[in-house]
Design a protein around this motif. Structure first.
Motif, mmCIF file in Angstrom:
data_model
loop_
_atom_site.group_PDB
_atom_site.id
_atom_site.type_symbol
_atom_site.label_atom_id
_atom_site.label_comp_id
_atom_site.label_asym_id
_atom_site.label_seq_id
_atom_site.Cartn_x
_atom_site.Cartn_y
_atom_site.Cartn_z
ATOM 1 N N ARG A 34 8.475 -4.948 -5.017
ATOM 2 C CA ARG A 34 7.655 -3.765 -4.769
ATOM 3 C C ARG A 34 6.172 -4.123 -4.683
ATOM 4 N N MET A 35 5.740 -5.030 -5.532
ATOM 5 C CA MET A 35 4.347 -5.456 -5.518
ATOM 6 C C MET A 35 4.016 -6.203 -4.225
ATOM 7 N N THR A 36 4.922 -7.055 -3.764
ATOM 8 C CA THR A 36 4.696 -7.800 -2.528
ATOM 9 C C THR A 36 4.596 -6.848 -1.337
ATOM 10 N N ALA A 37 5.477 -5.835 -1.314
ATOM 11 C CA ALA A 37 5.441 -4.861 -0.227
ATOM 12 C C ALA A 37 4.146 -4.055 -0.265
ATOM 13 N N ARG A 38 3.707 -3.688 -1.459
ATOM 14 C CA ARG A 38 2.474 -2.903 -1.579
ATOM 15 C C ARG A 38 1.272 -3.754 -1.174
ATOM 16 N N ASN A 39 1.271 -5.018 -1.564
ATOM 17 C CA ASN A 39 0.198 -5.924 -1.181
ATOM 18 C C ASN A 39 0.067 -5.978 0.342
ATOM 19 N N ARG A 40 1.205 -6.122 1.029
ATOM 20 C CA ARG A 40 1.195 -6.193 2.484
ATOM 21 C C ARG A 40 0.676 -4.891 3.091
ATOM 22 N N ILE A 64 -1.319 -2.655 1.731
ATOM 23 C CA ILE A 64 -2.759 -2.512 1.497
ATOM 24 C C ILE A 64 -3.538 -3.361 2.492
ATOM 25 N N ALA A 65 -3.090 -4.605 2.684
ATOM 26 C CA ALA A 65 -3.776 -5.513 3.610
ATOM 27 C C ALA A 65 -3.779 -4.959 5.030
ATOM 28 N N GLU A 66 -2.732 -4.222 5.391
ATOM 29 C CA GLU A 66 -2.629 -3.666 6.739
ATOM 30 C C GLU A 66 -3.215 -2.259 6.846
ATOM 31 N N GLY A 67 -3.810 -1.782 5.755
ATOM 32 C CA GLY A 67 -4.442 -0.472 5.777
ATOM 33 C C GLY A 67 -3.475 0.688 5.742
ATOM 34 N N GLU A 68 -2.244 0.438 5.281
ATOM 35 C CA GLU A 68 -1.209 1.474 5.288
ATOM 36 C C GLU A 68 -0.942 2.077 3.910
ATOM 37 N N ALA A 69 -1.627 1.598 2.862
ATOM 38 C CA ALA A 69 -1.410 2.125 1.512
ATOM 39 C C ALA A 69 -2.698 1.985 0.713
ATOM 40 N N ARG A 70 -2.794 2.805 -0.313
ATOM 41 C CA ARG A 70 -3.961 2.730 -1.198
ATOM 42 C C ARG A 70 -3.847 1.543 -2.142
ATOM 43 N N GLU A 71 -4.976 1.108 -2.641
ATOM 44 C CA GLU A 71 -4.978 0.117 -3.706
ATOM 45 C C GLU A 71 -4.298 0.721 -4.938
ATOM 46 N N MET A 72 -3.907 -0.150 -5.883
ATOM 47 C CA MET A 72 -3.065 0.354 -6.967
ATOM 48 C C MET A 72 -3.259 -0.431 -8.254
ATOM 49 N N VAL A 73 -3.251 0.302 -9.360
ATOM 50 C CA VAL A 73 -3.095 -0.264 -10.697
ATOM 51 C C VAL A 73 -1.732 0.197 -11.188
ATOM 52 N N ILE A 94 -2.443 -5.526 -10.658
ATOM 53 C CA ILE A 94 -3.657 -5.004 -10.053
ATOM 54 C C ILE A 94 -3.675 -5.399 -8.584
ATOM 55 N N MET A 95 -3.593 -4.405 -7.724
ATOM 56 C CA MET A 95 -3.560 -4.641 -6.283
ATOM 57 C C MET A 95 -4.803 -4.039 -5.646
ATOM 58 N N LEU A 96 -5.829 -4.868 -5.529
ATOM 59 C CA LEU A 96 -7.122 -4.443 -5.001
ATOM 60 C C LEU A 96 -7.489 -5.289 -3.790
ATOM 61 N N ASP A 97 -8.182 -4.666 -2.847
ATOM 62 C CA ASP A 97 -8.648 -5.350 -1.648
ATOM 63 C C ASP A 97 -10.023 -5.945 -1.933
ATOM 64 N N LEU A 98 -10.101 -7.266 -1.935
ATOM 65 C CA LEU A 98 -11.363 -7.946 -2.245
ATOM 66 C C LEU A 98 -12.267 -8.093 -1.027
ATOM 67 N N LYS A 99 -11.824 -7.662 0.131
ATOM 68 C CA LYS A 99 -12.668 -7.833 1.323
ATOM 69 C C LYS A 99 -13.979 -7.077 1.188
ATOM 70 N N ASP A 100 -13.949 -5.952 0.490
ATOM 71 C CA ASP A 100 -15.175 -5.187 0.270
ATOM 72 C C ASP A 100 -15.720 -5.380 -1.145
ATOM 73 N N ARG A 101 -15.180 -6.388 -1.845
ATOM 74 C CA ARG A 101 -15.608 -6.628 -3.231
ATOM 75 C C ARG A 101 -15.990 -8.098 -3.437
ATOM 76 N N GLY A 102 -16.613 -8.669 -2.406
ATOM 77 C CA GLY A 102 -17.193 -9.992 -2.573
ATOM 78 C C GLY A 102 -16.333 -11.180 -2.185
ATOM 79 N N ARG A 103 -15.025 -10.960 -1.983
ATOM 80 C CA ARG A 103 -14.124 -12.072 -1.628
ATOM 81 C C ARG A 103 -14.278 -13.259 -2.580
ATOM 82 N N ASP A 104 -14.359 -12.972 -3.852
ATOM 83 C CA ASP A 104 -14.584 -14.023 -4.855
ATOM 84 C C ASP A 104 -13.457 -13.956 -5.884
#
Length: 223
Positions: free
Chosen positions: A26-32, A34-43, A91-101
């Motif tokens: 489920r986490m892998t699917a959610r990660n994908r 989010i990366a494709e812009g099809e789901a919200r980030e998630m805790v 924690i499934m967050l998109d780092l592209k807008d959070r510094g990519r660090d």
């Protein structure tokens, strides 16, 4: 518990244990998604039935007694135990807008757990050269109370942390936790603190804005 969260972040706490393999799928699917812009980030906060998980640096010699299922997790790190009485945060967050660090993300994640534990009366810290969250055990020695392990795919994070609320600590003896033999493992219960998972979730939620602020550069991320 969704108030005061950015609209793009879902906060979900499971009421029942989730098998590790199911959670990983489920986490892998959610990660994908989010990366494709099809789901919200998630805790995602949950608990697993007893399982040993192997990170990408796992050494077979550190699997001492595989009394529970062993699953390759895909995260960084070595062997970790998950089981009842332990709170796991994915924690499934998109780092592209959070510094990519990634180093900053891990540091902020550690800081979030440390601040949360402080709020419930447990002093904890990072320890140079030792992965995880550490505290003073009842015998006065340092012991691990939380584990950290992450993976980043297409700049979206996966995995996260686990904190020992009241697990059966004997279950950790089947592995060398995170490859560290010299120090033990402890829990809130062993330290005399009886805390329900929902109460721990509330404490995490109260510190979530600080965690996001660190990622946004509003606070110092790395020393």
């Amino acid at each position: 518990m969704s108030s005061n969260l950015p609209e793009n972040i879902e906060w979900h706490a499971e009421a029942r244990p989730i098998g590790y393999r199911e959670a990983l799928e489920r986490m892998t699917a959610r990660n994908r998604a989010i990366a494709e812009g099809e789901a919200r980030e998630m805790v995602w906060l949950l608990e697993h039935p007893p399982v040993y998980t192997a990170g990408t640096s796992a050494d077979g010699a550190e699997l001492l007694d595989p009394r529970f299922e062993v699953v390759e997790a895909g995260r960084g790190g070595r062997y970790t135990y998950h089981g009842p009485g332990q709170r796991v945060g994915y924690i499934m967050l998109d780092l592209k807008d959070r510094g990519r660090d990634v180093r900053c993300f891990v540091h902020a994640l550690e800081g979030w757990v440390i601040a949360t534990l402080a709020d419930i009366g447990v002093e904890s810290w990072r320890s140079e050269g030792r992965i995880g969250i550490w505290t003073r055990d009842i015998d006065g020695r340092e012991a691990k109370i939380g584990a950290i392990g992450v993976r980043v795919r297409r700049w979206v994070t996966m995995h996260g942390f686990s904190v020992n609320l009241a697990p059966d600590l004997s279950h950790f003896t089947g592995i060398v936790p995170c490859g560290i033999e010299e120090f033990g493992v402890t829990s809130l219960a062993r330290l005399g603190i009886d805390l329900a998972p929902s109460a721990f979730d509330e404490a995490l939620h109260a510190r979530f804005a600080d965690f996001l602020g660190t990622l946004a550069g509003k606070e110092s991320c790395l020393p």
